[in-house]
Design a protein around this motif. Structure first.
Motif, PDB file in Angstrom:
ATOM      1  N   ASN A  95     -22.227  32.662 -13.813  1.00 38.34           N
ATOM      2  CA  ASN A  95     -21.371  33.589 -13.064  1.00 38.34           C
ATOM      3  C   ASN A  95     -20.118  34.017 -13.833  1.00 38.34           C
ATOM      4  O   ASN A  95     -19.474  34.997 -13.451  1.00 38.34           O
ATOM      5  N   SER A  96     -19.751  33.278 -14.849  1.00 39.46           N
ATOM      6  CA  SER A  96     -18.709  33.695 -15.814  1.00 39.46           C
ATOM      7  C   SER A  96     -17.405  34.167 -15.178  1.00 39.46           C
ATOM      8  O   SER A  96     -16.858  35.195 -15.581  1.00 39.46           O
ATOM      9  N   THR A  97     -16.909  33.440 -14.192  1.00 32.22           N
ATOM     10  CA  THR A  97     -15.604  33.851 -13.654  1.00 32.22           C
ATOM     11  C   THR A  97     -14.621  34.003 -14.807  1.00 32.22           C
ATOM     12  O   THR A  97     -14.558  33.164 -15.708  1.00 32.22           O
ATOM     13  N   PRO A 122     -16.713  34.585  -8.981  1.00 28.17           N
ATOM     14  CA  PRO A 122     -16.634  33.859  -7.708  1.00 28.17           C
ATOM     15  C   PRO A 122     -15.558  32.768  -7.654  1.00 28.17           C
ATOM     16  O   PRO A 122     -15.303  32.238  -6.588  1.00 28.17           O
ATOM     17  N   CYS A 132     -13.355  25.305 -14.100  1.00 26.76           N
ATOM     18  CA  CYS A 132     -13.420  26.543 -13.331  1.00 26.76           C
ATOM     19  C   CYS A 132     -13.139  26.245 -11.866  1.00 26.76           C
ATOM     20  O   CYS A 132     -13.480  25.163 -11.370  1.00 26.76           O
ATOM     21  N   GLY A 178     -19.082  25.177  -9.256  1.00 20.29           N
ATOM     22  CA  GLY A 178     -19.737  24.453 -10.339  1.00 20.29           C
ATOM     23  C   GLY A 178     -18.788  23.672 -11.215  1.00 20.29           C
ATOM     24  O   GLY A 178     -19.195  22.755 -11.930  1.00 20.29           O
ATOM     25  N   ARG A 179     -17.487  24.014 -11.180  1.00 25.43           N
ATOM     26  CA  ARG A 179     -16.454  23.278 -11.947  1.00 25.43           C
ATOM     27  C   ARG A 179     -16.766  23.200 -13.432  1.00 25.43           C
ATOM     28  O   ARG A 179     -16.495  22.186 -14.067  1.00 25.43           O
ATOM     29  N   ARG A 180     -17.362  24.272 -13.949  1.00 25.68           N
ATOM     30  CA  ARG A 180     -17.737  24.252 -15.364  1.00 25.68           C
ATOM     31  C   ARG A 180     -16.525  24.424 -16.283  1.00 25.68           C
ATOM     32  O   ARG A 180     -15.440  24.817 -15.841  1.00 25.68           O
ATOM     33  N   SER A 194     -20.357  29.313 -17.282  1.00 27.65           N
ATOM     34  CA  SER A 194     -21.565  29.334 -16.455  1.00 27.65           C
ATOM     35  C   SER A 194     -22.166  30.735 -16.358  1.00 27.65           C
ATOM     36  O   SER A 194     -21.623  31.707 -16.884  1.00 27.65           O
ATOM     37  N   CYS A 236     -15.257  31.228 -17.628  1.00 27.91           N
ATOM     38  CA  CYS A 236     -16.136  30.108 -17.313  1.00 27.91           C
ATOM     39  C   CYS A 236     -17.429  30.242 -18.113  1.00 27.91           C
ATOM     40  O   CYS A 236     -17.956  31.346 -18.293  1.00 27.91           O
ATOM     41  N   HIS A 269     -14.521  27.784  -9.413  1.00 31.48           N
ATOM     42  CA  HIS A 269     -15.742  27.977  -8.630  1.00 31.48           C
ATOM     43  C   HIS A 269     -16.405  26.615  -8.426  1.00 31.48           C
ATOM     44  O   HIS A 269     -16.081  25.638  -9.111  1.00 31.48           O
TER      45      HIS A 269
HETATM   46  S1  FES Z   1     -18.532  27.275 -12.070  1.00 25.18           S
HETATM   47 FE1  FES Z   1     -17.406  28.894 -12.960  1.00 25.18          FE
HETATM   48  S2  FES Z   1     -18.278  30.682 -12.121  1.00 25.18           S
HETATM   49 FE2  FES Z   1     -19.370  29.071 -11.206  1.00 25.18          FE
END
Ligand code: FES
Length: 143
Positions: A105-107, A119, A82, A86-88, A103, A101, A84
């Motif tokens: 926040n689910s971008t 985000p 991602c 957090g790089r999830r 996480s 994503c 954002h």
């Molecule tokens: S790491 Fe993907 S929305 Fe935060």
């Protein structure tokens, strides 16, 4: 803007960043050499159906890659990170034409990698995919 569908994940999965896409059932479904990721479709059952995805990690890969079969039967390859902070990891949202994503926040991104909401403001990195017989060749030279 139309409401974006979230994958049904528990709050714990979201907090811990556990993606819906599990590691490959067959570890030999992909290999990496000289800047090219090769996916053997005969071993990657995850990609048999639209909305399916294969998580390619390790095996000498310079980056994590998520290969997705889109709703039209084509294939896309994303850097599985991602944009954002957090790089999830990411998951496809079947039937929605989006990648999301894992996480809290689910971008959510379009299949073209552009942000739809959330985000993570920068687009995802996409890698060129070529289908050669029963294999996908993904060019990671710019990874
Ligand atoms: S790491 Fe993907 S929305 Fe935060």
């Amino acid at each position: 803007m139309a409401k974006v569908k979230k994958l049904p994940r528990s709050i714990f999965q979201r907090i811990l960043g556990i993606p819906a896409t599990k590691p490959p059932r067959d570890p030999a479904s992909f290999s990496y050499s000289a800047g090219k990721l090769t996916v053997d479709l005969s071993r990657a059952a995850e990609l048999d159906v639209p909305g399916g995805a294969l998580r390619c990690e390790g095996g000498g890969l310079p980056v994590r890659v998520l290969v997705v079969r889109d709703d039209k039967g084509g294939f896309k390859a994303y850097r599985n990170r991602c944009t954002h902070i957090g790089r999830r990891r990411l998951d496809p949202v079947p039937g929605e034409g989006t990648v999301q994503c894992c996480s809290v926040n689910s971008t959510t991104f379009g299949m073209d990698g552009k942000t739809i909401c959330g985000p993570g403001k920068h687009p995802l990195t996409l890698y060129p995919v070529t289908k050669e017989g029963g294999k996908l060749i993904i060019d990671l030279h710019n990874a």
